[in-house]
Scaffold this active site. Structure first.
Site, short mmCIF file in Angstrom:
data_model
loop_
_atom_site.label_atom_id
_atom_site.label_comp_id
_atom_site.label_asym_id
_atom_site.label_seq_id
_atom_site.Cartn_x
_atom_site.Cartn_y
_atom_site.Cartn_z
CE1 TYR A 12 -3.47 -2.68 0.65
CE2 TYR A 12 -4.63 -0.66 1.23
CZ TYR A 12 -4.65 -2.00 0.88
OH TYR A 12 -5.86 -2.64 0.78
CE LYS A 23 1.88 -17.99 -2.68
NZ LYS A 23 1.01 -19.20 -2.73
CG ASP A 66 -2.04 -20.57 -1.24
OD1 ASP A 66 -1.47 -20.51 -0.12
OD2 ASP A 66 -1.59 -21.24 -2.18
CG ASP A 102 -8.01 -4.79 1.63
OD1 ASP A 102 -8.95 -4.33 2.31
OD2 ASP A 102 -7.98 -4.74 0.39
CG ASP A 134 -13.61 -7.12 2.45
OD1 ASP A 134 -13.33 -6.40 3.44
OD2 ASP A 134 -14.09 -6.67 1.40
C1 IPM Z 1 -10.29 -1.27 4.09
C2 IPM Z 1 -10.57 -0.68 2.73
C3 IPM Z 1 -9.42 0.25 2.37
C4 IPM Z 1 -8.16 -0.59 2.34
C5 IPM Z 1 -9.59 1.02 1.04
C6 IPM Z 1 -10.89 1.75 0.98
C7 IPM Z 1 -8.43 1.93 0.78
O1 IPM Z 1 -10.76 -1.68 1.79
O2 IPM Z 1 -10.19 -0.51 5.07
O3 IPM Z 1 -10.18 -2.49 4.19
O4 IPM Z 1 -7.87 -1.24 1.33
O5 IPM Z 1 -7.45 -0.61 3.34
MG MG Z 2 -10.79 -3.62 2.62
#
Ligand code: IPM
Ligand code: MG
Length: 358
Positions: A143, A193, A225, A249, A253
């Protein structure tokens, strides 16, 4: 005690969910004898509209003058993916993380008892329970690595993003993970990884050195993975999962999805000194903004994390968590978690119900 809190209400449903969370905070203050002073801070798409950039000058300073930051959500299709960094809401999010030194992102993914049937996994899997803490490195890696674009002679344009980690960066996030595990079920799964990436080989080397200092904590290495697969196969095996920025990240999710509703999950971003930043995992949901439909629970639970991690007030944190569980146990649902045929409570109603139980 009196606490000063920066509010970044942000875009979409952000202002609505922050509004409810603030009222819950005030209810906790009344019950336990704390007062809160709020400072509004403009950031995100709304800041682009108001002053032409998503991260106005002085944003970090305003936050640094507070004890903690509560953020609703930033971004939305309205602002697209501008080629100018200061016109992208995401830039603000990355800048504030970096400027406040918030290198540790804690994203708990727990199946709340009343919502076990919202889990999309097999019944046997859900019955084992899910209660994991994703610890994501937040201010390093790909990032923030050097980005480049250049024109090649024969292959068109080329773009690159550097994934770099130093021992210092790995060690401090690793320590956070081990310390957290000690307060939980004493297991750390470090995701990397290392079979391909040099940065992951250094990651693993540092983690192995660290684990010697925490002999009371079980430790394992998991390739990313495989981690993605294990999260849907048997998430109950995980306690604390620690990983680098981009893996975290993606996996966070995935972890949020298996608990049934992203509308319920809070997060904390912390560094070595105050203030920490607390925000729901979900985005700004512009499609339902301003309609009193958003689920305020993730933001309310983020306030619980604020009490626990920034103010070291676990009783206050538990009061909020218990109130949320009680309301859900009584069968109250917002639209995102209501089943077909169930009537859904709006944002304000859900906030009021939780407040009443505090
Ligand atoms: C998160 C989001 C952010 C990230 C984006 C919106 C920049 O997806 O907080 O997980 O990738 O960190
Ligand atoms: Mg995110």
């Amino acid at each position: 005690m009196n606490y000063k809190i920066a509010l970044i209400r942000g875009d979409g449903i952000g202002p609505e969910v922050v509004g409810e969370a603030v009222k819950v905070m005030d209810a906790v203050g009344q019950k336990f004898g704390h007062t809160f002073e709020y400072v509004d801070v403009l950031m995100g798409g709304c800041a682009i509209d108001a002053v032409g950039c998503s991260y106005p000058e002085g944003t970090a300073e305003k936050c640094r003058a507070c004890d903690a930051v509560l953020l609703g959500a930033v971004g939305g299709p309205k602002w697209g993916h501008s080629t100018e960094a200061e016109k992208r809401p995401e830039t603000a999010l990355l800048s504030i993380r970096k400027d406040l030194g918030l290198y540790a992102n804690l994203r708990p993914a727990a199946l709340r008892p009343a919502l076990a049937d919202a889990c999309p996994l097999k019944k046997e899997t859900a019955e084992k329970g899910i209660d994991l803490m994703m610890v994501r490195e937040l201010t390093g890696g790909i990032y923030f690595g050097k980005k480049n674009r250049c024109q090649t002679e024969d292959r068109g344009e080329e773009a690159s993003d550097l994934l770099a980690y130093s021992e210092l960066e790995i060690e401090r996030i690793g320590r956070r993970a081990f310390e957290l595990a000690r307060l939980r079920r004493k297991k750390v799964s470090s995701v990397d990884k290392a079979n391909v990436l040099e940065s992951s080989r250094l990651w693993r080397q540092v983690m192995h050195r660290l684990k010697e200092e925490y002999p009371d904590v079980d430790y394992e290495d998991v390739l990313v993975d495989n981690a993605a697969m294990q999260l849907v196969r048997d998430p109950g095996q995980f306690d604390v999962v620690v990983t680098e920025n981009m893996f975290g990240d993606i996996l966070s999710d995935e972890a949020s999805m298996i608990t049934g509703s992203i509308g319920l999950l809070p997060s904390a971003s912390i560094g070595d000194s105050a203030p920490g930043l607390y925000e729901p995992i979900h985005g700004s949901a512009p499609d339902i903004a301003g309609q009193d439909k958003a689920n305020p629970i993730a933001t309310i639970l983020s306030v619980a994390m604020m009490f626990r991690y920034s103010f070291r007030l676990p009783r206050e944190a538990e009061a909020i968590e218990k109130a949320v569980d009680a309301v859900l146990a009584e069968g109250w649902r917002t639209a995102d978690i209501a089943k077909e045929g169930e009537t859904a409570a709006g944002t304000r109603k859900m906030g009021a119900l939780i407040r009443e139980r505090i």
